[in-house]
Design an enzyme around this catalytic site. Sequence first.
Site, PDB file in Angstrom:
ATOM      1  N   GLU A 110       0.837  -1.189   0.000  1.00  0.00           N
ATOM      2  CA  GLU A 110       0.000   0.000   0.000  1.00  0.00           C
ATOM      3  C   GLU A 110       0.875   1.242   0.000  1.00  0.00           C
ATOM      4  OE1 GLU A 110      -3.685  -1.999   2.442  1.00  0.00           O
ATOM      5  OE2 GLU A 110      -2.379  -0.588   3.453  1.00  0.00           O
ATOM      6  N   CYS A 137       1.368  -2.458  15.542  1.00  0.00           N
ATOM      7  CA  CYS A 137       1.358  -2.158  14.110  1.00  0.00           C
ATOM      8  C   CYS A 137       0.624  -3.222  13.299  1.00  0.00           C
ATOM      9  CB  CYS A 137       2.802  -2.032  13.628  1.00  0.00           C
ATOM     10  SG  CYS A 137       2.956  -1.794  11.856  1.00  0.00           S
ATOM     11  N   GLY A 177       6.723  -2.144   6.088  1.00  0.00           N
ATOM     12  CA  GLY A 177       8.088  -2.660   6.048  1.00  0.00           C
ATOM     13  C   GLY A 177       9.111  -1.842   6.795  1.00  0.00           C
ATOM     14  N   GLU A 178      10.261  -2.482   7.014  1.00  0.00           N
ATOM     15  CA  GLU A 178      11.370  -1.841   7.721  1.00  0.00           C
ATOM     16  C   GLU A 178      12.464  -1.542   6.692  1.00  0.00           C
ATOM     17  OE1 GLU A 178      12.266  -0.318  10.473  1.00  0.00           O
ATOM     18  OE2 GLU A 178      14.239  -0.232   9.515  1.00  0.00           O
ATOM     19  N   SER A 209      12.057   6.136   7.798  1.00  0.00           N
ATOM     20  CA  SER A 209      11.715   5.857   9.189  1.00  0.00           C
ATOM     21  C   SER A 209      12.120   4.430   9.518  1.00  0.00           C
ATOM     22  CB  SER A 209      10.205   6.041   9.391  1.00  0.00           C
ATOM     23  OG  SER A 209       9.844   5.670  10.706  1.00  0.00           O
ATOM     24  N   HIS A 234       8.970   5.158  20.688  1.00  0.00           N
ATOM     25  CA  HIS A 234       7.784   4.634  21.368  1.00  0.00           C
ATOM     26  C   HIS A 234       7.948   4.321  22.852  1.00  0.00           C
ATOM     27  CE1 HIS A 234       5.917   4.876  17.541  1.00  0.00           C
ATOM     28  NE2 HIS A 234       6.585   3.869  17.020  1.00  0.00           N
ATOM     29  N   ASN A 308      -2.981   4.822  16.517  1.00  0.00           N
ATOM     30  CA  ASN A 308      -4.132   4.509  15.672  1.00  0.00           C
ATOM     31  C   ASN A 308      -4.619   3.121  16.039  1.00  0.00           C
ATOM     32  OD1 ASN A 308      -4.118   6.891  14.009  1.00  0.00           O
ATOM     33  ND2 ASN A 308      -2.190   6.109  13.221  1.00  0.00           N
ATOM     34  N   CYS A 351      -0.712   5.859  10.118  1.00  0.00           N
ATOM     35  CA  CYS A 351       0.448   5.062  10.535  1.00  0.00           C
ATOM     36  C   CYS A 351       0.024   3.731  11.150  1.00  0.00           C
ATOM     37  CB  CYS A 351       1.235   5.783  11.623  1.00  0.00           C
ATOM     38  SG  CYS A 351       1.864   7.343  11.107  1.00  0.00           S
TER      39      CYS A 351
HETATM   40  N1  SAH Z   1       9.249   0.230   9.882  1.00  0.00           N
HETATM   41  C1  SAH Z   1       9.470   1.604   9.963  1.00  0.00           C
HETATM   42  C2  SAH Z   1       8.627   2.436   9.024  1.00  0.00           C
HETATM   43  C3  SAH Z   1       7.214   2.029   8.826  1.00  0.00           C
HETATM   44  S1  SAH Z   1       6.134   2.245  10.202  1.00  0.00           S
HETATM   45  C4  SAH Z   1       9.306   2.073  11.384  1.00  0.00           C
HETATM   46  O1  SAH Z   1       8.824   1.314  12.205  1.00  0.00           O
HETATM   47  O2  SAH Z   1       9.715   3.189  11.678  1.00  0.00           O
HETATM   48  C5  SAH Z   1       5.791   3.991  10.088  1.00  0.00           C
HETATM   49  C6  SAH Z   1       5.506   4.657  11.433  1.00  0.00           C
HETATM   50  O3  SAH Z   1       4.210   4.295  11.916  1.00  0.00           O
HETATM   51  C7  SAH Z   1       6.484   4.285  12.510  1.00  0.00           C
HETATM   52  O4  SAH Z   1       6.859   5.422  13.251  1.00  0.00           O
HETATM   53  C8  SAH Z   1       5.655   3.356  13.369  1.00  0.00           C
HETATM   54  O5  SAH Z   1       6.180   3.239  14.647  1.00  0.00           O
HETATM   55  C9  SAH Z   1       4.312   4.019  13.301  1.00  0.00           C
HETATM   56  N2  SAH Z   1       3.194   3.179  13.698  1.00  0.00           N
HETATM   57  C10 SAH Z   1       3.030   1.865  13.511  1.00  0.00           C
HETATM   58  N3  SAH Z   1       1.847   1.456  13.994  1.00  0.00           N
HETATM   59  C11 SAH Z   1       1.249   2.548  14.531  1.00  0.00           C
HETATM   60  C12 SAH Z   1      -0.018   2.772  15.158  1.00  0.00           C
HETATM   61  N4  SAH Z   1      -0.894   1.787  15.346  1.00  0.00           N
HETATM   62  N5  SAH Z   1      -0.305   4.027  15.538  1.00  0.00           N
HETATM   63  C13 SAH Z   1       0.561   5.050  15.316  1.00  0.00           C
HETATM   64  N6  SAH Z   1       1.746   4.901  14.734  1.00  0.00           N
HETATM   65  C14 SAH Z   1       2.094   3.661  14.329  1.00  0.00           C
HETATM   66 FE1  SF4 Z   2       5.309  -1.850  11.724  1.00  0.00          FE
HETATM   67 FE2  SF4 Z   2       7.602  -0.469  11.382  1.00  0.00          FE
HETATM   68 FE3  SF4 Z   2       7.346  -2.227  13.403  1.00  0.00          FE
HETATM   69 FE4  SF4 Z   2       7.482  -3.114  10.893  1.00  0.00          FE
HETATM   70  S1  SF4 Z   2       9.075  -2.036  12.045  1.00  0.00           S
HETATM   71  S2  SF4 Z   2       6.078  -3.856  12.480  1.00  0.00           S
HETATM   72  S3  SF4 Z   2       6.355  -1.506   9.807  1.00  0.00           S
HETATM   73  S4  SF4 Z   2       6.184  -0.304  13.118  1.00  0.00           S
END
Ligand code: SAH
Ligand code: SF4
Length: 359
Positions: A110, A137, A177-178, A209, A234, A308, A351
């Site tokens: 997505e 997530c 993804g990471e 990120s 976090h 979220n 997010c």
């Molecule tokens: N994997 C990378 C980038 C993708 S996630 C990372 O983790 O940084 C993108 C962002 O969304 C990250 O800051 C992640 O921590 C945040 N995120 C993931 N799930 C979330 C949620 N349920 N509510 C708010 N932010 C969230």
């Molecule tokens: Fe979600 Fe980023 Fe964690 Fe992967 S690393 S599970 S995309 S918050």
Amino acid sequence: MQPQEQVKQQENQQTSSKSRSRNLLGCTRRDLEAIVKELGQPAFRAKQLESWIWDKQVTSFDDMTNLSKQLRSELTNTYALRTGTQEARLTSIDGSRKYLLRFDDGASVECVGMPSGNRLAACVSTQAGCAMGCAFCATGASGLTRSLTAAEIVEQVFHITSDFGSRVTSVVMMGQGEPFVNYDETLSALRRLNDPYGMGIGARHLTVSTCGVIPMIARFSREPEQFTLAVSLHSAVQRTRDALMPGVKRWSLLRLYDVMGEYADRTGRRPTYEYALIKGINDTEEELSYLCDFCRDTLCHVNLIQLNAVPGSHLEPSNPQRAIDFSRRLQSVGVETTIRNSRGADIEAACGQLRQRLG
Ligand code: SAH
Ligand code: SF4
């Protein structure tokens, strides 16, 4: 599975899709020059190709009308330009649009376009799914399918550009993804997006990120471009962060602190920490004072986000007042802070809500 094994597995799960080495969206000017040479064509064809790909953004070799029919068909047989098919598109009341793209091997991702005035931000994925398993997530919940190629990452930006009919002015790699377990392809995509002969987006408007893959943060700090870095923090309490983010448990917060210091010293740039407030978990007074200690006297910016809601998860967003409390305390110890509102929540594009299927 141990986090080490997870990272290994991610590295091994690189795509075998036909698009991997043959998609021109991932090619530099040099690569294009080598390709036209191999096809027995004069060197200036590389510039023509480049202009069709990046300026006119054609989706088919047939549209490259200043190339001979024969060359167009040779290119069509050997190379790809776009490999994703749009399977769904949702529009949010705030104007954001979310797309589901499926690639030729069935993997899907997505991406989201977020317009604001005369700017258009793109949020793109670097992997189909994710193996890091963060508790909050939605992407993490479904595991990893595979990493994307640079071309597949770039293609998402093209897709958003053409759907909105306007230039993308910034890109955040915050979709699925990471990025730092898919480092080389991510960096190569960033370079295509930044290159004046490519999409020409300024490096500061290109953000990666990461959940905190320490060796790759160190590597990123040595890259010459001024790309922007965000780190999902976090929690600044080790046990809380370990529980929320098991995929990065092997690297302590102390090491994260050190590598971020190294990043700031080396680049002089201010990284962002993402902090999603989760009721009763990371929004307590104790958590706040650890966060203040982690950030105080360092070059950083804290982005406070409301968690979220993720279906099937017991985690709940904090009371909005907590974001204000956190912001005040952080600012009182000299830490720059923003309370960020998520966009596209009504279409599950905010997010952590990106999953591999729309619905
Ligand atoms: N994997 C990378 C980038 C993708 S996630 C990372 O983790 O940084 C993108 C962002 O969304 C990250 O800051 C992640 O921590 C945040 N995120 C993931 N799930 C979330 C949620 N349920 N509510 C708010 N932010 C969230
Ligand atoms: Fe979600 Fe980023 Fe964690 Fe992967 S690393 S599970 S995309 S918050």
